[in-house]
Write a protein that holds these residues in place. Structure first.
Motif, mmCIF file in Angstrom:
data_model
loop_
_atom_site.group_PDB
_atom_site.id
_atom_site.type_symbol
_atom_site.label_atom_id
_atom_site.label_comp_id
_atom_site.label_asym_id
_atom_site.label_seq_id
_atom_site.Cartn_x
_atom_site.Cartn_y
_atom_site.Cartn_z
ATOM 1 N N THR A 1 0.842 -1.193 0.000
ATOM 2 C CA THR A 1 0.000 0.000 0.000
ATOM 3 C C THR A 1 0.875 1.239 0.000
ATOM 4 O OG1 THR A 1 -0.154 0.176 2.409
ATOM 5 C CG2 THR A 1 -1.809 -1.184 1.308
ATOM 6 N N ASP A 2 0.389 2.271 -0.646
ATOM 7 C CA ASP A 2 1.074 3.564 -0.659
ATOM 8 C C ASP A 2 0.119 4.587 -1.264
ATOM 9 O OD1 ASP A 2 3.066 5.587 -0.519
ATOM 10 O OD2 ASP A 2 4.608 4.089 -0.890
ATOM 11 N N ALA A 3 0.492 5.862 -1.150
ATOM 12 C CA ALA A 3 -0.342 6.945 -1.668
ATOM 13 C C ALA A 3 -0.352 6.978 -3.199
ATOM 14 C CB ALA A 3 0.128 8.284 -1.122
ATOM 15 N N LYS A 4 0.748 6.541 -3.808
ATOM 16 C CA LYS A 4 0.801 6.478 -5.269
ATOM 17 C C LYS A 4 1.597 5.251 -5.693
ATOM 18 C CE LYS A 4 4.815 9.455 -5.832
ATOM 19 N NZ LYS A 4 5.399 10.524 -6.597
ATOM 20 N N ALA A 5 1.248 4.732 -6.854
ATOM 21 C CA ALA A 5 1.881 3.516 -7.357
ATOM 22 C C ALA A 5 3.282 3.805 -7.893
ATOM 23 C CB ALA A 5 1.025 2.908 -8.462
ATOM 24 N N ASP A 6 4.111 2.771 -7.885
ATOM 25 C CA ASP A 6 5.448 2.820 -8.451
ATOM 26 C C ASP A 6 5.601 1.563 -9.305
ATOM 27 O OD1 ASP A 6 8.361 4.025 -8.109
ATOM 28 O OD2 ASP A 6 8.535 1.846 -8.000
ATOM 29 N N GLU A 7 6.282 1.662 -10.427
ATOM 30 C CA GLU A 7 6.383 0.544 -11.360
ATOM 31 C C GLU A 7 7.431 -0.490 -10.966
ATOM 32 O OE1 GLU A 7 7.003 2.225 -15.196
ATOM 33 O OE2 GLU A 7 5.070 3.250 -15.194
ATOM 34 N N TYR A 8 8.184 -0.272 -9.913
ATOM 35 C CA TYR A 8 9.307 -1.136 -9.553
ATOM 36 C C TYR A 8 8.893 -2.602 -9.379
ATOM 37 C CZ TYR A 8 13.658 -2.547 -7.303
ATOM 38 O OH TYR A 8 14.845 -3.166 -6.999
ATOM 39 N N ASN A 9 7.815 -2.876 -8.677
ATOM 40 C CA ASN A 9 7.368 -4.253 -8.443
ATOM 41 C C ASN A 9 6.128 -4.635 -9.248
ATOM 42 O OD1 ASN A 9 9.262 -5.294 -6.442
ATOM 43 N ND2 ASN A 9 8.481 -3.657 -5.152
ATOM 44 N N GLU A 10 5.585 -3.682 -9.968
ATOM 45 C CA GLU A 10 4.367 -3.918 -10.744
ATOM 46 C C GLU A 10 4.577 -5.054 -11.737
ATOM 47 O OE1 GLU A 10 0.507 -3.427 -11.118
ATOM 48 O OE2 GLU A 10 1.688 -2.070 -9.897
ATOM 49 N N GLY A 11 3.616 -5.972 -11.779
ATOM 50 C CA GLY A 11 3.687 -7.081 -12.721
ATOM 51 C C GLY A 11 4.454 -8.292 -12.219
ATOM 52 N N LYS A 12 5.107 -8.179 -11.074
ATOM 53 C CA LYS A 12 5.827 -9.332 -10.518
ATOM 54 C C LYS A 12 4.822 -10.309 -9.917
ATOM 55 C CE LYS A 12 10.147 -6.971 -9.489
ATOM 56 N NZ LYS A 12 11.087 -6.546 -8.440
ATOM 57 N N GLU A 13 5.108 -11.593 -10.078
ATOM 58 C CA GLU A 13 4.234 -12.628 -9.560
ATOM 59 C C GLU A 13 4.156 -12.539 -8.036
ATOM 60 O OE1 GLU A 13 3.835 -17.472 -9.522
ATOM 61 O OE2 GLU A 13 5.130 -16.519 -11.001
ATOM 62 N N GLY A 14 2.935 -12.564 -7.514
ATOM 63 C CA GLY A 14 2.724 -12.520 -6.072
ATOM 64 C C GLY A 14 2.572 -11.124 -5.501
ATOM 65 N N TYR A 15 2.627 -10.085 -6.367
ATOM 66 C CA TYR A 15 2.536 -8.703 -5.880
ATOM 67 C C TYR A 15 1.199 -8.087 -6.263
ATOM 68 C CZ TYR A 15 3.616 -3.761 -5.130
ATOM 69 O OH TYR A 15 3.608 -2.464 -4.691
ATOM 70 N N LYS A 16 0.591 -7.421 -5.305
ATOM 71 C CA LYS A 16 -0.650 -6.678 -5.540
ATOM 72 C C LYS A 16 -0.498 -5.318 -4.882
ATOM 73 C CE LYS A 16 -5.554 -6.740 -4.354
ATOM 74 N NZ LYS A 16 -6.585 -7.462 -3.586
ATOM 75 N N PHE A 17 -0.873 -4.262 -5.589
ATOM 76 C CA PHE A 17 -0.810 -2.907 -5.057
ATOM 77 C C PHE A 17 -2.204 -2.404 -4.736
ATOM 78 C CE2 PHE A 17 -1.069 1.697 -5.674
ATOM 79 C CZ PHE A 17 -0.176 2.108 -4.701
ATOM 80 N N VAL A 18 -2.336 -1.748 -3.584
ATOM 81 C CA VAL A 18 -3.588 -1.113 -3.183
ATOM 82 C C VAL A 18 -3.259 0.331 -2.824
ATOM 83 C CG1 VAL A 18 -5.466 -1.097 -1.508
ATOM 84 C CG2 VAL A 18 -4.541 -3.272 -2.303
#
Length: 72
Positions: free
Chosen positions: A31-48
């Motif tokens: 979780t964070d105030a804004k998304a970052d592409e660093y871990n986006e798309g990695k298996e097992g990762y979800k951003f809220v």
């Protein structure tokens, strides 16, 4: 494999913690105030998208997910 909640997941330290935990095949919800592409798309990762003041978002997360670890 543990299910881990990381607050501040897109900050300098948070994104490295997420990356390391993902390499160990953990399921990570960041979780964070804004998304970052660093871990986006990695298996097992979800951003809220959520800040520390978004109580309803965290209540919903804790209601629906069963975290083994919370890193704040």
């Amino acid at each position: 494999m543990a299910k881990i909640l990381i607050t501040g997941a897109c900050g300098l330290v948070g994104k490295k913690i997420c990356s390391g935990l993902l390499k160990r095949e953990n399921e990570v919800i960041g979780t964070d105030a804004k998304a970052d592409e660093y871990n986006e798309g990695k298996e097992g990762y979800k951003f809220v998208k959520a800040t520390g003041r978004d109580r309803a978002v965290f209540e919903e997360l804790f209601k629906n997910e069963h975290f083994d670890v919370v890193v704040h």
